[in-house]
Scaffold this motif. Structure first.
Motif, PDB file in Angstrom:
ATOM      1  N   GLY A  54      57.426  32.950  59.130  1.00 45.37           N
ATOM      2  CA  GLY A  54      58.444  33.738  58.449  1.00 45.37           C
ATOM      3  C   GLY A  54      57.872  34.878  57.640  1.00 45.37           C
ATOM      4  N   ARG A  55      56.742  34.628  56.980  1.00 51.59           N
ATOM      5  CA  ARG A  55      56.116  35.696  56.194  1.00 51.59           C
ATOM      6  C   ARG A  55      55.433  36.723  57.102  1.00 51.59           C
ATOM      7  NH1 ARG A  55      58.915  36.842  53.162  1.00 51.59           N
ATOM      8  NH2 ARG A  55      57.372  38.279  52.297  1.00 51.59           N
ATOM      9  N   LEU A  56      54.922  36.290  58.243  1.00 60.69           N
ATOM     10  CA  LEU A  56      54.393  37.264  59.211  1.00 60.69           C
ATOM     11  C   LEU A  56      55.508  38.188  59.690  1.00 60.69           C
ATOM     12  CD1 LEU A  56      52.043  35.010  61.381  1.00 60.69           C
ATOM     13  CD2 LEU A  56      51.319  36.927  59.941  1.00 60.69           C
ATOM     14  N   ALA A  57      56.680  37.609  59.961  1.00 56.40           N
ATOM     15  CA  ALA A  57      57.818  38.418  60.402  1.00 56.40           C
ATOM     16  C   ALA A  57      58.250  39.395  59.316  1.00 56.40           C
ATOM     17  CB  ALA A  57      58.975  37.513  60.805  1.00 56.40           C
ATOM     18  N   ALA A  58      58.146  38.972  58.065  1.00 57.83           N
ATOM     19  CA  ALA A  58      58.539  39.844  56.952  1.00 57.83           C
ATOM     20  C   ALA A  58      57.616  41.043  56.807  1.00 57.83           C
ATOM     21  CB  ALA A  58      58.561  39.040  55.649  1.00 57.83           C
ATOM     22  N   LEU A 118      38.521  28.262  54.669  1.00 60.87           N
ATOM     23  CA  LEU A 118      39.793  28.129  53.956  1.00 60.87           C
ATOM     24  C   LEU A 118      40.596  29.420  54.033  1.00 60.87           C
ATOM     25  CD1 LEU A 118      41.489  26.257  52.059  1.00 60.87           C
ATOM     26  CD2 LEU A 118      40.334  27.393  50.140  1.00 60.87           C
ATOM     27  N   ILE A 119      41.907  29.275  54.317  1.00 65.37           N
ATOM     28  CA  ILE A 119      42.788  30.441  54.317  1.00 65.37           C
ATOM     29  C   ILE A 119      43.952  30.279  53.351  1.00 65.37           C
ATOM     30  CG2 ILE A 119      44.346  29.716  56.188  1.00 65.37           C
ATOM     31  CD1 ILE A 119      44.228  32.638  57.205  1.00 65.37           C
ATOM     32  N   GLY A 120      44.208  29.052  52.892  1.00 63.02           N
ATOM     33  CA  GLY A 120      45.329  28.874  51.967  1.00 63.02           C
ATOM     34  C   GLY A 120      45.354  27.507  51.335  1.00 63.02           C
ATOM     35  N   ALA A 170      50.524  35.283  50.956  1.00 63.56           N
ATOM     36  CA  ALA A 170      49.088  35.555  50.963  1.00 63.56           C
ATOM     37  C   ALA A 170      48.427  35.056  52.241  1.00 63.56           C
ATOM     38  CB  ALA A 170      48.432  34.903  49.743  1.00 63.56           C
ATOM     39  N   ILE A 171      48.856  33.894  52.741  1.00 59.66           N
ATOM     40  CA  ILE A 171      48.319  33.398  54.015  1.00 59.66           C
ATOM     41  C   ILE A 171      48.623  34.383  55.134  1.00 59.66           C
ATOM     42  CG2 ILE A 171      48.558  31.602  55.780  1.00 59.66           C
ATOM     43  CD1 ILE A 171      48.999  29.590  53.498  1.00 59.66           C
ATOM     44  N   ALA A 172      49.867  34.868  55.179  1.00 64.02           N
ATOM     45  CA  ALA A 172      50.241  35.845  56.202  1.00 64.02           C
ATOM     46  C   ALA A 172      49.420  37.125  56.062  1.00 64.02           C
ATOM     47  CB  ALA A 172      51.729  36.158  56.105  1.00 64.02           C
ATOM     48  N   LEU A 191      46.040  36.537  57.471  1.00 62.88           N
ATOM     49  CA  LEU A 191      46.100  36.513  58.925  1.00 62.88           C
ATOM     50  C   LEU A 191      46.168  37.930  59.507  1.00 62.88           C
ATOM     51  CD1 LEU A 191      48.535  33.517  59.556  1.00 62.88           C
ATOM     52  CD2 LEU A 191      46.129  33.633  60.203  1.00 62.88           C
ATOM     53  N   CYS A 192      46.679  38.849  58.706  1.00 59.48           N
ATOM     54  CA  CYS A 192      46.766  40.251  59.139  1.00 59.48           C
ATOM     55  C   CYS A 192      45.538  41.060  58.724  1.00 59.48           C
ATOM     56  CB  CYS A 192      48.030  40.889  58.574  1.00 59.48           C
ATOM     57  SG  CYS A 192      49.561  40.228  59.282  1.00 59.48           S
ATOM     58  N   GLY A 193      44.515  40.374  58.214  1.00 59.40           N
ATOM     59  CA  GLY A 193      43.261  41.040  57.894  1.00 59.40           C
ATOM     60  C   GLY A 193      43.150  41.624  56.509  1.00 59.40           C
ATOM     61  N   GLU A 194      44.137  41.367  55.645  1.00 59.59           N
ATOM     62  CA  GLU A 194      44.094  41.894  54.287  1.00 59.59           C
ATOM     63  C   GLU A 194      43.238  41.015  53.392  1.00 59.59           C
ATOM     64  OE1 GLU A 194      47.948  42.826  52.703  1.00 59.59           O
ATOM     65  OE2 GLU A 194      48.724  43.346  54.675  1.00 59.59           O
TER      66      GLU A 194
END
Length: 243
Positions: free
Chosen positions: A26-30, A196-198, A228-230, A233-236
């Motif tokens: 959902g956060r990736l879509a946002a 770790l990612i989240g 933050a996880i999303a 995942l997007c490289g930020e």
């Protein structure tokens, strides 16, 4: 290049894997990404509740894989998360075939930015099929010795199969780890052996999101954690742990 494929896995059941899959998707879509969430846990369906599409689905992933319907007929957009599209698992029966998932993923990649595969707990057929097509894995654990042990086994299996991009989500983390049977979160990371990612704190809001299909409040810690996880995942480059 088409969509990247992200599998969400866990060693043991009860880690909140499907909730993590939906809230992350959902956060990736946002973030302006077109996201397809495919539930592979046949017979233990829950993503439709969490994503808010319960009662809106007519066909499921088994119908698509078996050729009983076109993929477009099984895809439903989430009313909670615009640009998140869901294909649910069947209520009962069905099985995930690696070859069918491979064909489906290749056809879906040009249409989406991300394909998120919510696998079944453990390392059965859904896990193996997802691992064969995934570019990245999110491994969801809870901070307890059994989840750590099983997470390590799953991480090793993914790496042995050639999937090297494995990220760890530690879910349902209480304010204090006293009584959990582990020293600290570093022990979780070291035992599992994944980056770790989240870290998702234990919260009534996340439990409600998983049980009743409600969106997280934007001011909540949980919302910021999944955002933050999303982002990662997007490289930020954002902090690993959001308080």
């Amino acid at each position: 290049m088409g969509a990247r494929v992200i599998m969400v896995a866990s060693g043991k059941g009860g880690t909140g894997k499907s909730t993590v899959a939906v809230l992350t998707a959902g956060r990736l879509a946002a973030r302006g990404r077109r996201v397809l969430l495919v539930e592979l846990d046949s017979g233990l369906r829950s993503v439709d509740y969490i994503a808010g599409v319960y009662g809106k689905t007519v066909y499921d992933v088994e119908d698509v894989f078996s050729g009983r319907c076109a993929a477009g007929k099984a895809i439903v957009e989430s009313p909670l998360y615009p640009d998140l599209y869901v294909i649910s698992a069947p209520y009962s029966g069905g099985r995930v075939r690696a070859a069918a998932l491979q064909v489906f993923a290749e056809r879906a990649k040009p249409v989406f930015d991300d394909i998120v595969l919510d696998t079944a707990a453990g390392m059965g057929a859904p896990f193996e099929a997802a691992a064969a097509v995934a570019d990245r894995a999110l491994l969801v654990i809870t901070p307890d010795p059994v989840a750590l042990r099983d997470g390590h086994i799953v991480c090793d299996a993914l790496a042995a199969g050639g999937l090297q991009d494995i990220r760890l989500v530690i879910n349902r983390v209480p304010p204090r780890l006293d009584g959990c049977g582990i020293r600290d979160l570093d022990e979780c990371i070291d035992t599992v052996g994944a980056q770790l990612i989240g870290v998702v704190p234990e919260s009534a809001e996340v439990r409600a999101a998983g049980a009743t299909g409600t969106a997280l409040a934007q001011k909540s810690t949980a919302y910021r954690v999944f955002d933050a996880i999303a982002a990662r995942l997007c490289g930020e480059q954002v902090p690993l742990i959001v308080r």
